[in-house]
Every structure is written in C-alpha cells, then in structure tokens.
Scaffold this motif. Structure first.
Motif, short mmCIF file in Angstrom:
data_model
loop_
_atom_site.label_atom_id
_atom_site.label_comp_id
_atom_site.label_asym_id
_atom_site.label_seq_id
_atom_site.Cartn_x
_atom_site.Cartn_y
_atom_site.Cartn_z
N GLU A 130 0.82 -1.35 0.01
CA GLU A 130 0.19 -0.25 0.21
C GLU A 130 0.58 1.72 -0.13
N ARG A 131 1.73 0.83 0.91
CA ARG A 131 2.76 2.51 0.71
C ARG A 131 3.79 2.85 -0.36
N VAL A 132 3.95 1.83 -0.39
CA VAL A 132 5.99 1.79 -1.05
C VAL A 132 5.37 1.10 -2.29
N PHE A 133 5.03 -0.25 -2.64
CA PHE A 133 4.77 -0.53 -4.45
C PHE A 133 3.51 -0.34 -5.24
N ARG A 134 2.68 0.02 -4.74
CA ARG A 134 1.08 0.24 -5.35
C ARG A 134 1.58 1.35 -5.97
N PRO A 135 2.14 2.72 -5.07
CA PRO A 135 2.43 4.15 -5.14
C PRO A 135 3.57 3.74 -6.43
N ALA A 136 4.72 2.98 -6.57
CA ALA A 136 5.26 3.35 -7.04
C ALA A 136 5.46 2.65 -8.34
N ALA A 137 4.89 1.27 -8.78
CA ALA A 137 4.08 0.42 -10.37
C ALA A 137 2.74 1.16 -10.51
N ASP A 138 1.71 2.03 -9.19
CA ASP A 138 1.19 2.64 -10.35
C ASP A 138 0.78 4.61 -10.68
N GLY A 139 1.69 5.39 -9.84
CA GLY A 139 1.85 6.36 -9.77
C GLY A 139 1.15 6.91 -8.66
N TRP A 140 -0.18 5.78 -7.90
CA TRP A 140 -0.65 6.36 -7.65
C TRP A 140 -0.95 6.09 -6.04
N TYR A 141 -1.55 6.18 -4.72
CA TYR A 141 -1.74 5.99 -3.59
C TYR A 141 -2.54 5.53 -3.69
N PRO A 142 -2.96 3.54 -3.05
CA PRO A 142 -4.18 3.98 -2.26
C PRO A 142 -5.03 4.21 -1.73
#
Length: 470
Positions: A308-320
């Motif tokens: 939630e805090r690292v991988f998703r923002p890095a890949a998606d460009g958005w915080y979930p």
C-alpha cells in the motif's frame, strides 16, 4: 460376509462396516436383491468407496470438528481456513447435515456473499474452504462433494474472461522493473528496497522467500533459496518454501555486486524480533535471526504495508484508496531534487469541472515560485511482486533458456520422464547469468536517457559506471 434375513414380507441386507459394526438396509423384495446389495457394500469397502449410511446425518460443525484438528498444514494456512470456516461457512451451514447440502444451495450462498458486499474472490475462497472440507468426507460419509464446481457449468463468458485475465498476468520489462524499484527506494528512503526489488525480479523468488534470505546463503554467483518467511497475525516464523521448492538460483554479475555491497554496508542484518513469554502454540516464531533485507529499524517488511505504501505508488503512480475518508491520490514529487524527484505529502487529485484548491496545513508542502511540482505517471499499473516472478519466467522463455534450467531457477518440478533424464549443466546456468546481465545493461542504457543520475545510491553508482568511458 454379507447375508440376507427375512423381515415380515420383505428382506433386509446385513453386512459389517469398516469399523466392524453390523449394518443393515431393509426393504428388498427378494433375498437375492438384499444379498446383492450387502455384497456390493462389502465391495465398496474393499475399494474404499463405501458411504457410511449414518455419516450423512452428521452436521457440518460436527464434521469440521473432526476434520480440522487432523490437518497438518502451515500455521498461516490453518489460520486462513479457520477464518473462512468461522466467518462464512459455519454461520450458514453449521447446523445442516452433510447429506442435506446441495450444489444449488451452495451456489446461491456464494452469490449471496457477493451481493452482501464481499468481493468475488472472498466468496470464491469461502466456497473453496467448504469444498476442501467436504472433499475429505467423500466417500466415507457422503458420495459426492456438493461444494465442488462442475467443469463446463456457469457463464461461458465469465470463464473466458477469467482465463484471459490469467493469461494476461501483468509482468514487467527490464526498464519497468528498474523504474519501479527506483521509485520504491525513493518512497521508502532505503537503498535496500531497490536491491530487494531487483533481487525478486532477477531471481524469480517469491516475496516471502526474499524476506527469509539469510546472508550466509548468498554466494559469489548464486543464492540458496531454502527458506520462506511466513507472516501470521503480525508476527513471523520461518519455514520451507512452497511445495518444498528448495533450490540454488544462478545470479548475474551485477546482482552479485549489489548484494555484496549491501551486505558490507552498515544496514541492519539482524531482525528486532524477541521471544514472547506466552508462546505455547507450538509455532517456531522468529526470535531475532540474521536476514538480508530488513527495514532501517531492523524489522521485517510487512506485505500489506509495503504494497500500500511503497509498491503500489511506485508501479501505479497513485497511493491506493484507504477508506471512504481518503480516496486514492497521485504521487506528488518535487523535481528540483535528483531524478525521479522527492516525494511530498500527497494531495487530492483535481476533480473534473471543479476549481482546484491546494490543501494547506501542517505537513503540506508550501507552493512558492521556486516550487517544481510534478506527479509520477504510471509505470505498470497492477504489477505485484508475484507478477515479477511471472516476468522472470517470461524473460527466460524469450532468452531461449532450456526448460529444465528454467524449472530449477523457478523451483518447479519437471514432470514425467523428462524430469528423470534431463539435467542442468553449468553451461545452462551461465546462459541464464549472461541473459539476465544483458537485460540489466540494456535497462541501464534506457534509464540513462531519462537522467544520467539517480537519487538511489546503488542505481546512481551503476549509472555512473555504465556511462564511464572504457
């Protein structure tokens, strides 16, 4: 031996059950029919197809209380079964007898879970737990498993969509892997995060296998994947990899250098786990061992937090999205700092048709004339650490690595006679190392076109070395 006895105007079949109990079935018109039925039951006992005539009257709760304590599974798997059974299955079917369950009734229950707000995956997992439970009651207590899904049934479109989505599992190119790992390190503030993510992609190991990697199993040109770190209720314990897939994985030269540098730096290599005085559950909890990848505080990475805090923002460009109170937000960075910019506290996204007002208050960045703000674009939305494992297998396919060498790297068994007569050679492993090394160098070259430097120390050093004249 089965026999028939006269009961009024009809005949009754008698035979001994598996436990020696004398069983009976009345209502036959002839002695021959009763005797045949009894002998058929004896044949079913010998063939292990016998159905206990009283077993079907057992309730689901009674069967679960017999079945669950006999399971010999990992504690995390048992915890998952316990949750699904206690929260979903037993409240609905606990008082029902095994014989009263029907496929139609179970299918309606699964759909009801979805309509009540649970995801399709959760509903499917609940039905899967029920199916696994009832599967072990066949054939002793019930002839068939009413929770099993019949092949070829249901909506054809749904099954085709599921198959296509599975086949199109998101996986990353070498450049995408590099960009995501770089962003992840920037968000976490740890150079180790970059190396950990690159290790997953260039070894094909699972997330839990990466967490459990001890320094002593890292060699000059390979790593031994012998352990997996299980996370259960906020604590960790070590066990063997999935399906016992212990293996030695060949590693490319660049990764050997990254790992060597990481181990020689002043990062914590011993976790902060401590023994608990009330540990009476028989689980070998982590009590402070040596691991290659830990947080700056010496703690283990937690899958949900990291995602939630690292991988998703890095890949998606958005915080979930976290809750109804905090919607998903774009990753905002100040690009006055080295590429890919310094992350700032997130701002809400602009809503179409409304004038945007930047939030203010403590922790919010002040916008001045010198500010250079930007939002990260998506690199590969939907990618997961396990999707990187899919990408690793795909890379090996593209590079023409022999199937037997691929299987060893992935921890898969080679089926049939091919697995008996095929062997992995040093030449095959060197081909793996060379292919992965070339992919890394190509990714570095493309990354250098975006910026010749990086805010991530390990990547910055690699970029400088790559651009240095030979």
């Amino acid at each position: 031996m089965a026999y028939a006895e006269k009961r009024g105007g009809l005949w009754r079949a008698r035979w001994r059950g598996p436990d020696g109990t004398l069983e009976s079935e009345p209502g036959f018109q002839t002695e021959k029919a009763a005797l045949k039925y009894g002998r058929d039951q004896e044949a079913a006992i010998r063939a292990r197809r016998y159905v206990d005539p009283r077993g079907g009257r057992m309730t689901v709760t009674e069967w679960v209380n017999i079945w669950f304590p006999a399971l010999d599974l990992e504690p995390s798997t048992l915890d998952s079964y316990r949750y699904l059974l206690e929260v979903f299955v037993l409240p609905e079917f606990g008082d029902s007898t095994l014989m009263s369950l029907t496929n139609e009734g179970i299918a309606k229950w699964e759909m009801k879970l979805v309509k009540s707000g649970y995801s399709k995956k959760t509903a499917s997992n609940a039905r899967g737990a029920l199916s696994t439970t009832l599967g072990d009651a066949v054939p002793r207590y019930i002839p068939l498993n009413p929770a099993a899904k019949s092949k070829g049934k249901g909506r054809k479109g749904s099954s085709r969509i599921e198959r296509i989505e599975k086949e199109s599992k998101v996986w990353a190119s070498p450049l995408q892997t590099l960009l995501i790992a770089e962003r992840a390190a920037i968000i976490s503030g740890l150079d180790a995060t970059f190396i950990a993510d690159i290790t997953i992609q260039y070894t094909g190991c699972r997330w839990s296998e990466m967490l459990a990697l001890p320094p002593e199993l890292i060699h000059d040109d390979a790593i031994d994947v012998h352990w997996k770190l299980y996370e259960l209720n906020g604590r960790f314990y070590r066990g063997r990899p999935k399906d016992g897939s212990m293996r030695t994985v060949a590693t490319p030269p660049f990764l050997n250098g990254l790992l060597s540098h990481h181990l020689s730096s002043k990062v914590p290599l011993k976790c902060s786990c401590v023994p608990q005085l009330d540990d009476k559950d028989g689980i070998s909890w982590c009590t402070g061992d040596a691991y290659t990848f830990l947080t700056a505080e010496g703690r283990h990475y937690r899958r949900s937090n990291f995602s939630e805090r690292v991988f998703r923002p890095a890949a998606d460009g958005w915080y979930p999205r976290r809750s109804d109170k905090r919607d998903r937000m774009p990753v905002l960075v100040d690009y006055r700092h080295p590429w890919p910019g310094k992350p700032l506290p997130p701002w809400p996204a602009v809503e179409a048709g409304q004038e945007y007002v930047a939030p203010q208050g403590r922790g919010r960045p002040r916008v001045t004339e010198d500010s250079r703000l930007a939002s990260w674009l998506p690199v590969l939305p939907g990618l997961t650490p396990h999707g990187q494992r899919h990408g690793y297998q795909t890379w090996l396919d593209e590079d023409g690595i022999p199937y037997v060498a691929q299987s060893q790297q992935m921890g898969h068994e080679v089926p049939g006679m091919r697995g008996v007569y095929s062997h992995v050679t040093d030449r095959m492993l060197n081909e793996v190392r060379d292919a992965l090394q070339q992919r890394w160098l190509a990714a570095l070259k493309m990354r250098a076109t975006l910026s010749p430097t990086s805010a991530v120390p390990s990547l910055n050093a690699a970029l400088l070395t790559h651009s240095a004249p030979m």
